[in-house]
Design an enzyme around this catalytic site. Structure first.
Site, PDB file in Angstrom:
ATOM      1  N   GLY A 131      24.206 -23.303  18.810  1.00 54.35           N
ATOM      2  CA  GLY A 131      24.797 -24.485  19.437  1.00 54.35           C
ATOM      3  C   GLY A 131      23.808 -25.567  19.788  1.00 54.35           C
ATOM      4  N   GLY A 132      22.948 -25.298  20.755  1.00 57.59           N
ATOM      5  CA  GLY A 132      22.000 -26.325  21.143  1.00 57.59           C
ATOM      6  C   GLY A 132      21.460 -26.129  22.544  1.00 57.59           C
ATOM      7  N   GLU A 136      16.493 -14.529  29.214  1.00 57.13           N
ATOM      8  CA  GLU A 136      17.686 -13.727  29.453  1.00 57.13           C
ATOM      9  C   GLU A 136      17.341 -12.415  30.159  1.00 57.13           C
ATOM     10  OE1 GLU A 136      20.205 -13.143  26.019  1.00 57.13           O
ATOM     11  OE2 GLU A 136      21.614 -11.899  27.127  1.00 57.13           O
ATOM     12  N   HIS A 156      15.736 -12.778  18.732  1.00 58.49           N
ATOM     13  CA  HIS A 156      17.139 -13.162  18.806  1.00 58.49           C
ATOM     14  C   HIS A 156      17.323 -14.620  19.219  1.00 58.49           C
ATOM     15  CE1 HIS A 156      21.358 -12.557  18.729  1.00 58.49           C
ATOM     16  NE2 HIS A 156      21.529 -12.729  20.014  1.00 58.49           N
ATOM     17  N   ARG A 188      37.677 -23.423  17.181  1.00 55.41           N
ATOM     18  CA  ARG A 188      38.799 -23.797  18.037  1.00 55.41           C
ATOM     19  C   ARG A 188      38.705 -25.258  18.443  1.00 55.41           C
ATOM     20  NH1 ARG A 188      37.744 -20.507  22.471  1.00 55.41           N
ATOM     21  NH2 ARG A 188      35.838 -19.892  21.424  1.00 55.41           N
ATOM     22  N   LEU A 209      11.747 -17.073  22.763  1.00 57.46           N
ATOM     23  CA  LEU A 209      11.369 -18.407  23.232  1.00 57.46           C
ATOM     24  C   LEU A 209      10.749 -18.425  24.620  1.00 57.46           C
ATOM     25  CD1 LEU A 209      14.089 -20.712  21.751  1.00 57.46           C
ATOM     26  CD2 LEU A 209      11.618 -20.897  21.503  1.00 57.46           C
ATOM     27  N   HIS A 227      32.309 -13.512  24.795  1.00 57.26           N
ATOM     28  CA  HIS A 227      32.696 -14.646  23.970  1.00 57.26           C
ATOM     29  C   HIS A 227      34.026 -14.322  23.311  1.00 57.26           C
ATOM     30  CE1 HIS A 227      32.513 -17.852  21.042  1.00 57.26           C
ATOM     31  NE2 HIS A 227      31.485 -18.355  21.688  1.00 57.26           N
TER      32      HIS A 227
END
Lengths: 608, 238, 249
Positions: free
Chosen positions: A52-53, A396, A46, A273, A18, A257
């Protein structure tokens, strides 16, 4: 073997995730000639795995009412444990809402606000009003004051990557996929492009450009267990580091994580969770309330991960057929079959597909797993890399420094497009004002050097070390010594092991012919760079004698703003077997360092 | 299509409706033929009720020129349908090999069914020609003439183990099954391509209908053999 | 203990002069929860470092690892070996250009498809950085997400007889891709515009209806429904029919 093709463009983009594609769009829209290189076709990047968002303070959903870039900024800075660049964070938080809307304009099917009263699984009851109906909605996420995580069902990264890629197609930007950059071409001051190996046929290619952008993602695969895709080996950072003049920033800041599922460590999202799932130990005991009586399983990612490892270390880990290492159980059976298969469908499908487990009636093995590299190629706020002109990095792969020492969930995807936009504009501006003379003799020198490396790997001139063995040993060393809990002694051992592995990585020889697009050769070429990256993480962690965000030192459990309000800059000097660490101060012009609300992390292990 | 621009595709593009018309025509001719086939079988099956009813129907069709118009129209439809469907079938040897290999390797039900349709189409094509040739040669159609035809030995009787069957009984059994198979699944495929319905349910409904029609066909064939056996020796028909 | 698996792999590297296509058997011990991702990597790292295949996400999200496993196109990452017999074959996907062994070039094929299908939002509106987003029903957004879930793994192209024998056929994934834009209110193209793109034998009218795509889509996208919708819509556009009061969608 020699470089078969030379490609010249205004802008060279290495990576097609992205951040890379978004910046390519910005450059191409400015009328520049752009070429994108990628290990895989763009839509396999990736980035697509992010589920999630994207955090953006649109304030449309009822639970996001009153949200603003300022509140988003405060969440981000606290999350980063005051390690982030506040100027960058401010710019990011102000820009990201328009990025969400632009993605909508390009076609992302964001979920929308529907009017009416709602009751969520967590027990929260809200009412969305008619005036917001049809605007982009948002969901809750860890560590935020307002609901601002925009999403498209359970495939946000996928839809955003696909839509951004439609724009790349529309603009006709050529993508050379299965093309791996293996060395940057530079003269110590300016970057001129890269040498790349074609993964279809093994040929070397030369790419020359006025500006080079690195957007190759994280380096999760330096750990044996990571939620990252198998291509996330930090190759972009490694080739930048190999120049000797470009630093990697804050590499010791690695996010873990809590719930990766062995044996292949696919992510089980926080939703499990969030909806009321428990963590159990080998005695089927729900242990989190013993450590964190208030937040239990829903404490922040760092805390839960630390507690889990602490509990396993105290002897409560599970030994099972699912994993060679000890793990814990995720229990969502009590939520009921209907709930599991309707609201946690993604988790249920993954557990079924990959372990043959039906989580409605069976336990799911989980273990804290490497997830994200906050650090990366250090850039200024324009995305320009320290040390080399004409070289940029984002996403990243970069340390733009939005995340400091801990990334807020939902900020990574948001960073990619926002950095791509902001920095992409700066790249375009820079490139339009540049001319270049390419010194072909120098270029040939770089090609020769790579040819030599390949030749030596094939002939085994430097040795016959096995690339896969070194990769596995490195992964294990990182797991054993540079994981969630870090101590000076263990880190020293880790660094020593990695130094040893680094020496061995220089003696790799192939066990196959290396002909064509040989996969062993690709791995062998990456290995020294990967071990160097791992050493930056390990050595940076050893030298940082404090705990900050996800970097937790058992021997220095407190944050130390007096000595360590700094950013690590790791350089690799030619012939060295350790990085050279420099530090630059982290300024806090807007939000001075304060309490993050952790501090529960020093209690001893509990068990029954 | 964008990247395939050459003289042929460019010219073809200016007649951009052809592909649609051809596709529609294939589907429509298919639907009409299956309609004809099912109607035909219902008519033939009236012989099970009584040969007189069969004869009355047949005479009616002749009297109102339905047969005289219907038969040539059907022949034309069949020719059109064959011509249009051929462009979908694996025609080159290479394509046949690919088709067979993929069907075998994947062992996918609908793909095998389609291979069966291509094969059954060959049978239907040849056998329909023979069938038409014979009935047109022995016009008008009456229960007794049909009975003789069905029970006749043709070139030779066919022996299978301990049993001996008249040639035309075997012919019609194969023709019936091939025709209904091709038609039933053909309709399924048309509905899959255009329709709104859930295809698995629809598949079962069509299989049900096909089994019923084949059953009727068998009953009619059996009735014809009985009629033929009861006819006076020497076969004076009127 | 686990079974002994014999994996019969297709081997051929077009970049090695004189290399010939062949099947090569690898034996390894199966263990609990073994997927083909693990098995193939084991082979490469322990038995044969030359074996070529593609994995990226190993979580059935990226679509890289589609191959013919025991005859059918599947995602290797989510195929558990225990669902297969103790001896089975793995072969590269047909239709796509072979890079080597189990690796095929889906990237180029799909890139070509995006350009052919003009698969992006066509609009004359200009983006305004300061304006609110255009409102949309949540239901519409979810409807668009449905076909958008395609991961371009290529399974539906590989198992399609038409795509196998007609190289220009756009495939189920291509028609589904057009469907995604067709139902998106933000795309301002008219039906006639879409007709120009896929109203032909290489597009929507080329589908024979074998439905292997519908049966084997790893993401379980309702391809039959989507393909039939596009076919009806394009036929109506081609015939310039206005179905007043008749729902064709």
């Amino acid at each position: 073997m020699s470089a078969k093709n030379t490609h010249i463009s205004d802008v060279l983009v290495i990576g097609a995730g992205l951040a890379a594609e978004r910046s390519a769009i910005e450059c191409a829209s400015a009328g520049l000639n752009v070429i994108i290189l990628s290990l895989v076709p763009p839509r396999r990047s990736h980035s697509t795995a992010a589920q999630g968002g994207m955090q953006a303070s649109l304030a449309n959903v009822a639970m996001g009412k009153g949200d603003s870039p300022e509140i988003h900024f405060a969440d981000t800075v606290k999350g980063s444990d005051w390690g982030c660049d506040q100027e960058v964070a401010k710019m990011f938080c102000e820009t990201v809402p328009s990025m969400i809307r632009q993605l909508d304009y390009w076609g992302v099917p964001w979920n929308r606000v529907t009017a009416g009263k709602k009751k969520y699984a967590s027990g929260i009851e809200t009412e969305d009003t008619k005036d917001k109906e049809g605007l982009i909605t948002a969901r809750d996420f860890g560590g935020v004051a307002k609901w601002r995580c925009c999403y498209t069902s359970d495939g946000t990264g996928h839809t955003v990557q696909f839509v951004v890629d439609t724009q790349v197609c529309k603009l006709g930007i050529p993508v050379h996929d299965r093309m791996e950059a293996i060395a940057l071409i530079h003269d110590g001051e300016t970057c001129f492009g890269c040498v790349a190996r074609n993964l279809r046929n093994g040929e070397l290619n030369v790419y020359l450009a006025k500006s080079t952008i690195i957007g190759t993602g994280g380096a999760g695969r330096i750990y044996a267990a990571s939620t990252n895709a198998v291509i996330n080996e930090g190759t972009g950072g490694a080739i930048a580091l190999a120049t000797g003049v470009v630093p990697l920033g804050n590499m010791e800041a690695i996010q873990f994580h809590p719930t990766g599922m062995p044996p292949v460590y696919i992510l089980m999202t926080e939703g499990a969770r969030g909806d009321g799932g428990y963590l159990l130990d080998k005695n089927m005991h729900r242990f989190m309330p013993d450590y964190e009586p208030k937040k239990k399983e829903l404490a922040s990612r760092d805390v839960v991960s630390r507690r889990m490892v602490q509990h396993i270390r105290a002897g409560y880990g599970v030994t099972s057929k699912y994993s060679t290492q000890q793990h814990l159980w995720l229990d969502i059976r009590h939520l009921g079959r209907q709930w599991v298969w309707k609201n946690l469908r993604e988790i249920a499908t993954i557990a079924t597909n990959f372990n043959g487990i039906d989580p409605a009636k069976e336990l799911v093995p989980v273990i804290p797993t490497q997830h994200y590299t906050m650090g990366g190629i250090r850039t200024n706020k324009d995305g320009a890399v320290y040390g080399l002109q004409g070289l940029f990095a984002m996403g990243e792969a970069a340390c733009w420094d939005l995340h400091g020492f801990n990334r807020l969930g939902g900020n990574s995807l948001a960073e990619t497009v926002t950095a791509g936009f902001i920095c992409g504009k700066q790249v375009a501006k820079y490139t339009l004002g540049q001319t270049r003379n390419f010194n072909m003799k120098m270029v040939d020198g770089f090609v020769k050097k790579e040819e030599e490396r390949i030749k030596n790997l094939i002939s085994g001139k430097n040795g016959r070390e096995n690339a896969y063995e070194i990769r596995d040993a490195m992964g294990t060393a990182m797991m054993d010594h540079v994981h969630i809990f870090r101590t000076g002694k263990s880190l020293e051992q880790g660094v020593a092991k990695l130094q040893e592995l680094y020496k061995r990585s220089l003696k790799i020889g192939l066990h196959s012919s290396g002909q064509g697009a040989n996969p062993e050769l690709a791995q062998a070429l990456r290995m020294p760079g990967m071990v160097r990256t791992a050493l930056c993480v390990a050595y940076g962690a050893l030298m940082r004698t404090e705990s900050r965000g996800s970097h937790f030192r058992e021997d220095y459990p407190k944050r130390d703003d007096v000595n360590w309000l700094t950013r690590t800059l790791a350089y690799w000097k030619e012939g060295a077997d350790l990085p050279t660490l420099n530090y630059e101060p982290v300024a806090c012009p807007i939000l001075p360092p304060g309490d993050r609300g952790y501090g529960e992390a020093s209690a001893g292990p509990k068990g029954k | 299509m964008e990247l395939a621009k050459n003289l042929q595709t460019t010219i073809n593009r200016s007649h951009g409706k052809t592909d649609l018309y051809v596709d529609l025509a294939q589907s429509i001719s298919g639907v009409l033929l299956i309609g004809f086939l099912w109607m035909h079988m219902l008519f033939v099956a009236t012989v099970v009720v009584s040969p007189e009813l069969f004869n009355t129907l047949s005479e009616g069709l002749d009297r109102y020129y339905l047969a005289q118009v219907g038969i040539p129209a059907t022949i034309l439809l069949i020719i059109i349908h064959i011509f249009l469907a051929l462009r979908r079938a694996p025609v080159r040897l290479r394509d046949m090999r690919i088709t067979y290999r993929m069907a075998k390797m994947m062992n996918h039900y609908d793909t095998w069914v389609w291979v069966g349709q291509v094969v059954s189409a060959l049978f239907v094509g040849v056998m329909a020609s023979i069938h038409l040739w014979i009935i047109l040669g022995a016009w008008p159609l009456r229960a007794a003439t049909s009975a003789v035809r069905v029970a006749s030995s043709g070139p030779a009787d066919i022996t299978w183990g301990a049993f001996t069957f008249p040639f035309f009984i075997v012919f019609y059994v194969i023709f019936l099954i091939a025709g209904e198979y091709h038609g039933g699944f053909g309709l399924y495929r048309i509905l899959v391509k255009w329709g709104w319905w859930e295809r698995h349910t629809m598949g079962w409904v069509l299989k049900g209908i096909t089994v019923i029609i084949v059953g009727l066909g068998f009953a009619a064939l059996y009735t014809f053999t009985q009629i033929a056996a009861n006819l006076p020796a020497g076969g004076v028909i009127h | 203990m686990g079974r002994k698996l014999t994996i019969s792999c297709f081997r051929f590297n077009p970049n090695i002069p004189g290399d010939k296509p062949r099947m090569q058997d690898y034996e390894l011990e199966e263990y609990e929860g073994m997927t083909l991702f693990v098995a193939l990597n084991d082979i490469r790292e322990k038995l044969d470092p030359t074996l070529m295949f593609d994995f990226v996400c190993r979580a059935a999200i990226c679509g890289s690892c589609a191959m013919l496993i025991h005859g059918r196109p599947r995602l290797a990452c989510k195929t558990m070996t225990r669902t297969l017999p103790s001896k089975f074959t793995v072969m590269p996907l047909p239709v796509f250009k072979l890079i080597g062994d189990l690796s095929v070039d889906t990237g180029t094929w799909f890139r070509d498809l995006q350009v052919r299908a003009e698969a992006w939002i066509h609009t004359n509106k200009k983006f305004d950085f300061n304006a609110l987003e255009v409102r949309m029903e949540n239901e519409t957004a979810e409807k668009i997400y449905d076909p958008e879930q395609c991961i371009e793994c290529g399974c539906c192209v590989a198992n399609c007889i038409t795509a196998n024998i007609r190289p220009d056929f756009i495939g189920s994934t291509g028609i589904n891709r057009v469907y995604r834009f067709l139902i998106d209110p933000r795309d301002e193209r008219s039906d006639a515009d879409y007709y120009d793109v896929i109203g032909n034998e290489d597009g929507t009218f080329g589908c024979v209806g074998l439905m292997a795509c519908d049966d084997m889509c790893p993401k379980e996208i309702p391809l039959q429904e989507n393909l039939a919708y596009v076919r009806r819509k394009m036929a109506a556009a081609g015939l310039k029919l206005k179905f007043q009061g008749v729902k064709i969608s």
